[in-house]
Design an enzyme around this catalytic site. Sequence first.
Site, mmCIF file in Angstrom:
data_model
loop_
_atom_site.group_PDB
_atom_site.id
_atom_site.type_symbol
_atom_site.label_atom_id
_atom_site.label_comp_id
_atom_site.label_asym_id
_atom_site.label_seq_id
_atom_site.Cartn_x
_atom_site.Cartn_y
_atom_site.Cartn_z
ATOM 1 N N THR A 46 0.816 -1.216 0.000
ATOM 2 C CA THR A 46 0.000 0.000 0.000
ATOM 3 C C THR A 46 0.849 1.265 0.000
ATOM 4 O O THR A 46 2.037 1.246 0.335
ATOM 5 C CB THR A 46 -0.941 0.019 1.224
ATOM 6 N N ASP A 47 0.206 2.365 -0.366
ATOM 7 C CA ASP A 47 0.874 3.664 -0.348
ATOM 8 C C ASP A 47 0.496 4.407 0.932
ATOM 9 O O ASP A 47 -0.162 3.845 1.817
ATOM 10 C CB ASP A 47 0.519 4.470 -1.599
ATOM 11 N N ALA A 48 0.867 5.658 1.027
ATOM 12 C CA ALA A 48 0.598 6.447 2.229
ATOM 13 C C ALA A 48 -0.892 6.619 2.492
ATOM 14 O O ALA A 48 -1.301 6.862 3.625
ATOM 15 C CB ALA A 48 1.266 7.823 2.108
ATOM 16 N N ILE A 51 -3.989 2.535 0.231
ATOM 17 C CA ILE A 51 -4.512 1.747 -0.888
ATOM 18 C C ILE A 51 -3.337 1.121 -1.651
ATOM 19 O O ILE A 51 -2.194 1.558 -1.534
ATOM 20 C CB ILE A 51 -5.393 2.594 -1.834
#
Length: 133
Positions: free
Chosen positions: A17-19, A22
Site C-alpha cells: 500500500t501507499d501512504a 490503498i
Amino acid sequence: MLNTTFTHPIRVYWEDTDAGGIVFYANYLKFFERARTEWLRSLDIHQSSLKETSGGMFVVAETTVKYLRSARLDDQLMVTARLEQIGRSTLTITQQAILDGTVLCEGSIRLCWVRYDTLKSDRIPAPLLEVLQ
C-alpha cells in the site's frame, strides 16, 4: 489451456500500500506476475528451470493496465491469468485483480520467448507449446 482462466489468491499486505492505505498502482503488475508464475507452475512449467532445460525464458514485452477501483490493506484478491493468444514467439495473457466479484484492475500482458544467452527473440519450444495448448 487457451482461454482457460487460472485464479490465484493474493492478500494485500502493508508493503503493497501507499501512504493513503490503498494498493500502489505498480503493485498490481506484481500481483499479475505472481498469478502468471503460479499458472505456469500448475502446468508443471517452472520458470526457474526453463533456461537450463530449454535455453530460453519468457520476458515481458508489453503491458496495458486499466485501474478501475482500489484495493486496500488486508483485502483478499483473486488474481486471474487467462491465455488469450499463442504466437510463434509470444503469448498474450489477460489478467484481472478481483475483490468480492468486483474487478479492480485488468490488463493484458504480452510475453516474448527469448534465448537466455543472447536475449534475442526465438520460437517457443514445441514441447512447451504442447503444454500451453
